[in-house]
Write an enzyme that holds these catalytic residues in place. Sequence first.
Site, PDB file in Angstrom:
ATOM      1  N   ASP A  94       6.381   5.677  -9.010  1.00 21.16           N
ATOM      2  CA  ASP A  94       7.898   5.587  -8.227  1.00 21.16           C
ATOM      3  C   ASP A  94       8.504   4.624  -8.731  1.00 21.16           C
ATOM      4  O   ASP A  94       9.575   4.732  -9.103  1.00 21.16           O
ATOM      5  CB  ASP A  94       7.379   5.359  -6.682  1.00 21.16           C
ATOM      6  N   SER A 137       0.949  -1.198  -0.043  1.00 24.75           N
ATOM      7  CA  SER A 137      -0.093  -0.070  -0.055  1.00 24.75           C
ATOM      8  C   SER A 137       0.818   1.163   0.027  1.00 24.75           C
ATOM      9  O   SER A 137       1.878   1.255   0.662  1.00 24.75           O
ATOM     10  CB  SER A 137      -0.993  -0.015   1.290  1.00 24.75           C
ATOM     11  N   LYS A 138       0.528   2.260  -0.892  1.00 24.49           N
ATOM     12  CA  LYS A 138       0.994   3.627  -0.797  1.00 24.49           C
ATOM     13  C   LYS A 138       0.988   4.011   0.559  1.00 24.49           C
ATOM     14  O   LYS A 138       1.890   4.894   1.045  1.00 24.49           O
ATOM     15  CB  LYS A 138       0.370   4.381  -1.910  1.00 24.49           C
ATOM     16  N   ARG A 139      -0.172   4.134   1.392  1.00 28.64           N
ATOM     17  CA  ARG A 139      -0.106   4.433   2.542  1.00 28.64           C
ATOM     18  C   ARG A 139       0.833   4.021   3.686  1.00 28.64           C
ATOM     19  O   ARG A 139       1.228   4.867   4.489  1.00 28.64           O
ATOM     20  CB  ARG A 139      -1.639   3.910   3.306  1.00 28.64           C
ATOM     21  N   GLY A 162       3.795   3.452   3.007  1.00 33.43           N
ATOM     22  CA  GLY A 162       5.141   3.950   2.158  1.00 33.43           C
ATOM     23  C   GLY A 162       5.530   3.048   1.138  1.00 33.43           C
ATOM     24  O   GLY A 162       6.927   3.098   0.503  1.00 33.43           O
TER      25      GLY A 162
END
Length: 479
Positions: free
Chosen positions: A258, A248-250, A252
Amino acid sequence: MIRTRFAPSPTGYMHIGNLRTALYAYLIAKGHNGVFILRIEDTDQARNIPEAVAAIYNSLTLAGIEYDEGPDKDGGFGPYVQSKRLPLYQQYAEELVNKGAAYYCFCKKEEATKSDADTAKSIARRDPCRFYSKKEVQERIASGEEYVIRQRIPEGGNTTFLDHVYGKISIENKELDDQVLLKSDGFPTYNFANVVDDHLMGITHVVRGQEYLSSTPKYNLLYQSFGWEVPEYVHLPHIIKDNGEKFSKRHGDPSFEDLVAMGYLPEAIVNYVALLGWSPGDDREFFTLKSLSETFDMDRINKSSAAFSFDKLTWLNGEHIRALSEEAFHQLASPHYPESIKHLDMRKISHLIQVRIEKLTDIPIMVNFFAELPQYDLALYEHKKSKSTQESSLAVLKAVQPILEVIERWENSEIFQALKAFAVETGYKTSTVMWPIRTAISGLPTTPGGATELAEVLGKKESLKRIKLGIEKLETANS
């Protein structure tokens, strides 16, 4: 005709789960000559990020996922941005109220927050507003009270549906909360808008993450209340990390953009993401988007979570780099070359590194020695396989120095033939000759090319300069 959609919220960048959803929806449509739609679900006004919309378009373009209908490609089912469809949601929410499948709720926000927390503990929300008479409702609205419209979940029974991946799923209605359909500001919730839009846009297959499985019964009750046909559901397994946590991007974890910035090719990322939850049924792992379109079968989507591996992505990236034409690779590599080596022949360097590079961002480190000879340990001259020692390396370098000085056409083939002839004449193994030369001109244990290939790129003057320095270093150490 199959019609699928990708319906992201512009609340952040394209994370890997989003990319996979878009990719699978695209592949399902394209594999059946269907239509793939982009719809922007911007109903969560508080969380919307203006630049996120551009990130969605950019990510799809980078990935090569082309939609047939969308905000800038009207296919007759628009608008394709939810904030431009508000009157529709109001109309259909009122229709549900009139049918008794929804009701006006006047509970304060604080009460709603507390009740929704209870819902998270599997205590289904049932508001007292659900039981107000028509007269009470009209009086409250007339007095100016704010309200939301909530779905009226049946008190008893079960809601059952079929998912293409997870099969038959049944949930008791008493476990489902009376979810908000229309907020007090006139904006719909995602849970309502996606049902209305999927129906009006003719979506036949809804592709989304496994986390929406528990909400699907509520969606089906809405379809049932309207008398609409239910689409086919394709829920995708979670993508997890090595420790079992959801990717998850949440937390990191990198987004699609990216990963591109980290040196991975978009086509390699797409290839890898396709394999996170799907397999072709054989041992193939290398796919282009075109071959995926021809091969993808939603019957082969797995139920179990898929583990994201940077090692596997890196390997696939290297395979995609090597599949490029030399010209295509050179165009991608050029921006990564440091200014300090741009006086050299960049195309020759591209030719050398293409078969060895795994990520574009590795290029500067791999080629820096062309600009400046690094400090190196003389132990590098010792190599068991080539039977090289510091003593033999010194002897070879001193012997080949005059041979190299008289070479007029400084090209790999000419340099190689001269050194090979020297090896034959003296009885040295070819590798015993090449190893100290490569060490002297690179100062590295591994290089993107052999001794004579590197020498050609460096040029005669610089190569001889570095060989002379190698001789001096070895003489000093052995004196």
